[in-house]
Design a protein around this motif. Structure first.
Motif, short mmCIF file in Angstrom:
data_model
loop_
_atom_site.label_atom_id
_atom_site.label_comp_id
_atom_site.label_asym_id
_atom_site.label_seq_id
_atom_site.Cartn_x
_atom_site.Cartn_y
_atom_site.Cartn_z
N LEU A 105 41.20 38.64 51.12
CA LEU A 105 39.93 39.51 51.13
C LEU A 105 38.95 39.23 49.97
O LEU A 105 37.85 39.20 49.96
N SER A 106 39.99 39.04 48.67
CA SER A 106 39.15 38.57 47.58
C SER A 106 38.15 37.41 47.64
O SER A 106 36.97 37.25 47.44
N ARG A 152 35.00 37.48 50.11
CA ARG A 152 33.74 37.92 49.62
C ARG A 152 32.79 36.98 48.87
O ARG A 152 31.67 36.94 49.44
N SER A 163 40.80 34.03 43.48
CA SER A 163 39.64 34.81 43.19
C SER A 163 39.19 34.70 41.86
O SER A 163 38.01 34.53 41.53
N VAL A 210 28.94 43.60 52.43
CA VAL A 210 28.31 43.57 51.06
C VAL A 210 28.22 42.20 50.48
O VAL A 210 27.24 42.11 49.95
N THR A 262 38.30 46.65 56.70
CA THR A 262 38.34 46.11 55.09
C THR A 262 37.27 44.98 55.26
O THR A 262 36.36 44.89 54.45
N GLN A 274 35.31 44.00 57.21
CA GLN A 274 33.94 44.10 57.80
C GLN A 274 32.81 44.74 56.52
O GLN A 274 31.79 44.33 56.48
N GLU A 275 33.70 45.57 55.83
CA GLU A 275 32.83 46.11 54.47
C GLU A 275 32.61 44.94 53.64
O GLU A 275 31.71 44.91 52.98
N VAL A 276 33.67 43.89 53.37
CA VAL A 276 33.61 42.98 52.40
C VAL A 276 32.39 42.31 52.69
O VAL A 276 31.67 41.72 51.77
N ARG A 327 46.53 43.73 38.58
CA ARG A 327 45.23 43.69 38.60
C ARG A 327 44.52 44.65 39.39
O ARG A 327 43.41 45.16 39.13
N GLU A 372 40.54 43.97 39.55
CA GLU A 372 40.10 43.22 40.91
C GLU A 372 40.11 44.50 41.91
O GLU A 372 41.13 45.15 42.21
N LYS A 373 38.90 44.50 42.99
CA LYS A 373 38.87 45.32 43.90
C LYS A 373 38.72 44.72 45.21
O LYS A 373 37.45 45.02 45.54
N PRO A 374 39.59 44.25 46.03
CA PRO A 374 39.23 43.39 47.08
C PRO A 374 38.96 44.56 48.29
O PRO A 374 38.42 44.28 49.25
N TYR A 375 39.50 45.73 47.95
CA TYR A 375 39.44 46.77 49.35
C TYR A 375 38.17 47.56 49.02
O TYR A 375 37.76 48.37 49.71
N LEU A 376 37.48 47.29 48.07
CA LEU A 376 36.13 48.13 47.73
C LEU A 376 34.79 47.29 47.83
O LEU A 376 33.96 48.03 48.38
N ASN A 377 34.86 46.00 47.44
CA ASN A 377 33.45 45.19 47.65
C ASN A 377 32.74 45.25 46.48
O ASN A 377 32.67 45.98 45.47
#
Lengths: 210, 413, 283
Positions: free
Chosen positions: B213-214, B217, B345, B249, B242, B244-246, A199, A205-210
């Protein structure tokens, strides 16, 4: 483009790494090893960011005299002292692991006892967790309780002194039902990990991107 | 007939096709070596399925010699411009084994091998091979079963994603731990306490950390909506950046970017128990109302979970480390076991595309279960009928079936 | 009523009392209790046999993949195996995946070498009979690189001396020259060793793991990917019994025995309190 480029990089890199697994020809054959080395290098530089994240709030605590600023000062003192010890060992003794260097002194007489102490907390916590959790509320819970008792008795000499078959029962439980259950869980975990990785590679799915 | 029913009908033929393909492509090469005619010989061949850095030298001498009787193998190298180098002695080689794989070679050189055998009866005899350059292969045939598995796995995932996109409703069973996430954040809000999300000690490359991380968010967005402090102590600098960015946003998506504080997502230390001590200290001081322990954990899991239990926080844990699951089950209110963490997620979002991938994964698991059952049956029948021997129809069939799933590189006794 | 309250209270013992009892159960037996008979279990016997099958001059590679947290469990295993290895005249090559574990491994190596010299008159020389190659970052890439040529990554030992000057390294180039690998780990490095070193290169591996990690490795043992498994302090004590050199593992058995008995008693008490509360609550 800010979102599309990282997704494209992930897609190309992911597919490339999968493909290199099957191709022995140069440059694909040792690409996996090279990628792992690159990852180690990037992780090393990321440590700089980590140190900033660690120290910055503590410096602010000290400067603004917030509650607990003394503990922040202790942390910074410990960090600085260990850094100096490491530098002394590296520069004067040519290896931070040199037996007569300052770093090894810090490691053997401060870090080792502290780490051992933290690990030993597990003994206390496992006793309180077992006391609280091992209740025969249902048939399944009773099975769990009985097998835990059998394994605990089978692992130690006092169990064998009580009944000579306890070690054999413990060995069977560990080798057969425990292993079978673990294999089933691991198959599910590895399939789940593969699906999650797929994924991410496909950009679903982009958990690294937000 | 519905799409699901059509899908289910296709499974047995797909599995059979896969088995037949694997069997066909894994058949041994029909070009076997010529049987010995009593004369000694030496041959050199390119080692298959490699990166072009090895040659396989085989020879035939006298099979009656003892196992430790050795000869001397020499390597003659000719460079790409025809310049010959002095012969190098590779070393004594056991003659009865009849094979040696010479590694660390170069595709731009030509190699010839000389085997020197000294016996009292025949004196010194020398065998010389033909010259040959090693070649790299573009595909490792031994991994074809893995390639087919990857293709079928990917096809199943993509198939169900397309089914989901076409509007097909896909059922996913209830996962108690994930249903409780919103309640946990709500409870922390009512108590006026922060929410802790602990991503474990894994690196950014670990799938469990990415899954954490998923989920982070979505939980951070919920916490932002409730204006509840959301803290993430990290063990890895890359995970921290990573995260922090998640979280930033997530707060922006909730319409509360003003509430985001970067020092709520902090790097503590990358030492396992130093991290556990730091997080425990934070728990004891700040008394979070809800704690999510989601990620890659090792021995510190019980220390974290017990401390969270002691302060009365509602705890939802999930990890792919099977050895830590018992501790989480004992100390936490809800535990996500293994792949439930990866599905979290998708479950929380309920996006059809993500749910489709979970169904595809379930299809593959069903295929695995069938294969395991068939394998157990064949091996049991083979073992009973063969009575320890590998000859006979059933032992041979069981061995053929086992070889379909053989992975290259050896392994085991 | 007081008795009923007391019985109901069995299910709600304060965790501080439990901690105190555990402390006493570990401390007191260390001074007053005897060890008792230790019977080695099958995975430990397999590990011992795997080392025993090696011939004098064969190479045993030891990977120190633990640090101070797991040292109490893994150090006794390491020392027992080193005793066995040196008595069999095996060559020992030490390395590791954790930088801070290597000094602990070196301390154990020095201890065993000194003990053998003082108590048994067996002299082992650094660079001839054993060597410590030190740590290199990379983890998986290190395991893969050793499969090709050890000198690709290890040109010097842990004291930065070139390894080619040591006689022990003359004939050691890759896994083909290594008879057996001993992995002492507290984490997931055993998965990587099995997947890459055994899976790709076919080298035999025995594992010494903490009690928490050992159950994970049974799948590898049953599949034949591991040639033996030593789990936890009990496993270390069993290995010491096989080698005939009692050490930290054997000394820890009384404490472990009584703490296990204590936990079982606490579980029984907790269940008694639970059932009494349930029965009385039902009435």
């Amino acid at each position: 483009m800010k979102r599309e480029i990282p997704i494209l990089i992930t897609l190309i890199t992911g597919i490339f790494m999968v493909v290199t697994f099957f191709i022995p020809h140069w440059p694909f054959g040792d690409m996996e090893q090279r990628a792992l080395i690159w990852f180690s290098i990037v992780s090393g530089f990321a440590m700089v960011l980590g140190i900033d994240s660690l120290l910055a709030p503590h410096f602010k605590n000290i400067i603004r005299r917030r509650a607990g600023w003394f503990h922040s000062a202790l942390l910074i003192f410990g960090f600085t002292a260990t850094l100096i010890a490491g530098l002394q060992s590296g520069l004067v003794r040519h290896s931070i692991l040199a037996g007569d260097g300052w770093f090894m002194w810090v490691y053997l007489y401060i870090i080792v006892p502290l780490q051992g102490t933290m690990f030993s907390l597990l003994a206390f916590f496992i006793a309180s967790a077992a006391y609280r959790a091992f209740r025969a509320r249902t048939i399944v819970a009773t099975l769990l309780l009985v097998s835990a008792v059998l394994v605990m008795l089978g692992r130690v000499p006092i169990g064998e002194a009580l009944w000579s078959r306890f070690p054999d029962i413990q060995g069977w439980i560990m080798a057969i039902p425990q292993t079978a259950a673990r294999r089933g869980i691991m198959i599910g975990i590895y399939l789940g990990a593969a699906a999650t990785a797929l994924r991410i590679i496909l950009g679903i799915e982009k958990p690294y991107l937000n | 007939m519905s799409s699901n029913q059509r899908m289910k009908k296709r499974i047995p033929p797909v599995v059979c096709a896969w088995l037949i393909l694997c069997a066909g492509l894994l058949l041994p090469d029909s070009r076997a070596d010529a049987p010995p005619d009593g004369e000694w010989w030496i041959k050199v061949a390119d080692t298959p399925n490699d990166d072009g850095r090895s040659l396989t030298i085989t020879w035939w001498t006298d099979p009656a010699w003892p196992a430790d009787f050795t000869g001397t193998l020499l390597r003659h190298v000719t460079g790409s411009e025809g310049q010959a180098k002095p012969a190098e002695e590779i070393g004594p080689v056991p003659l009865v084994e009849g094979v040696f794989v010479d590694e660390s070679l170069s595709t731009s050189r030509i190699y010839k091998y000389e085997l020197i055998v000294q016996t009292p009866e025949s004196g010194v005899r020398t065998l010389l091979s033909e010259p040959l350059s090693p070649k790299a292969q573009w595909f490792n045939r031994e991994k074809i079963n893995i390639l087919l598995s990857v293709v079928i796995f990917t096809a199943a995932i993509v198939l169900f994603i397309n089914l989901a996109k076409s509007g097909q409703r896909l059922y996913i069973r209830k996962i108690a731990g994930l249903e409780a996430v919103e309640d946990a954040v709500g409870r922390a809000t009512e108590l006026g306490r922060p929410v802790f999300h602990i991503p474990g000690i894994g690196t950014i490359g670990d799938v469990a950390t990415l899954a954490s991380l998923s989920i982070m968010r979505r939980v951070a967005k919920k916490a932002a909506e409730y204006a509840t402090p959301f803290k993430v102590p990290c063990c890895e600098p890359l995970v921290m950046t990573t995260a922090q960015e998640v979280v930033k946003v997530a707060y922006a998506e909730a319409g509360r970017p003003d509430l985001f504080r970067p020092d709520y997502v902090r790097f503590l230390t990358n030492d396992q128990f130093g991290y556990a001590a730091g997080v425990d200290g934070m728990m004891m001081r700040e008394r979070p109302g809800a704690i999510l322990l989601l990620g890659w954990f090792m021995a510190e899991s019980l220390i974290l979970a017990e401390t969270g239990n002691h302060i009365g926080a509602i705890q939802i844990a999930g990890t792919d480390q099977a050895s830590q699951l018992p501790f989480f089950v004992a100390a936490c209110d809800y535990t996500l076991i293994g792949e439930e963490l990866y599905a979290a997620s998708s479950y929380l979002d309920r996006e059809p595309v993500l749910l489709g991938s979970i169904r595809g994964q379930d299809l593959i698991k069903a295929i695995f279960m069938v294969i395991i059952l068939v394998g157990v049956l064949l091996n049991t029948i083979g073992s009973v009928s063969g009575r320890g021997s590998e000859e006979g129809r059933w032992p041979v069939t069981a061995k053929w079936f086992n070889d379909l799933f053989h992975s290259p590189g050896g392994g085991g006794e | 009523m007081k008795i009923i309250q007391l019985l109901e209270g069995l299910g709600k013992v304060d965790r501080r009392i439990i901690f105190l009892l555990v402390f006493l159960a570990v401390l007191i037996p260390m001074f007053v209790s005897k060890t008792g008979q230790i019977r080695p279990e099958e995975p430990v016997k397999q590990a011992y046999a795997a080392v025993d099958r090696l011939k004098p001059g064969d190479v045993l590679m030891v990977s120190i993949d633990y640090d101070a947290t797991s040292e109490p469990e893994l150090k006794p295993m390491l020392e027992a195996i080193l005793y066995q290895a040196f008595q069999k005249n095996l060559k020992v090559v030490m390395t590791g995946q954790l930088a801070l574990g290597l000094p602990l491994g070196q301390i154990s190596l020095d201890k065993v070498v000194n003990d053998l010299k003082e108590k048994h008159g067996i002299v082992k020389e650094y660079g001839v009979d054993y060597i410590n190659l030190g740590y290199r970052p990379g983890y998986v890439s290190v395991i893969l690189a050793i499969g090709r040529e050890i000198r690709d990554l290890f040109q010097s030992d842990y004291q930065s001396k070139p390894i080619n000057q040591f006689p022990i390294m003359e004939k050691i180039h890759n896994y083909d020259d290594i008879g057996l690998i001993l992995v002492l780990a507290h984490g997931a490095t055993i998965d990587t060793w099995v997947q890459y070193a055994n899976g790709r290169f076919g080298v035999k591996i025995i594992a010494g793991l903490t009690a928490i990690s050992a159950p994970d490795a049974y799948v590898y043992l049953n599949a034949g990917q591991l040639s033996g498994l030593i789990g936890g302090l009990a496993g270390a004590a069993q290995y010491e019994t096989l080698v005939g050199v009692p050490g930290g593992g054997t000394r820890g058995m009384p404490a472990q025995s009584w703490s296990h008995i204590l936990i079982i008693i606490l579980v029984i008490i907790g269940n008694a309190g639970y059932f009494i509360t349930k029965y009385l609550g039902g009435k």
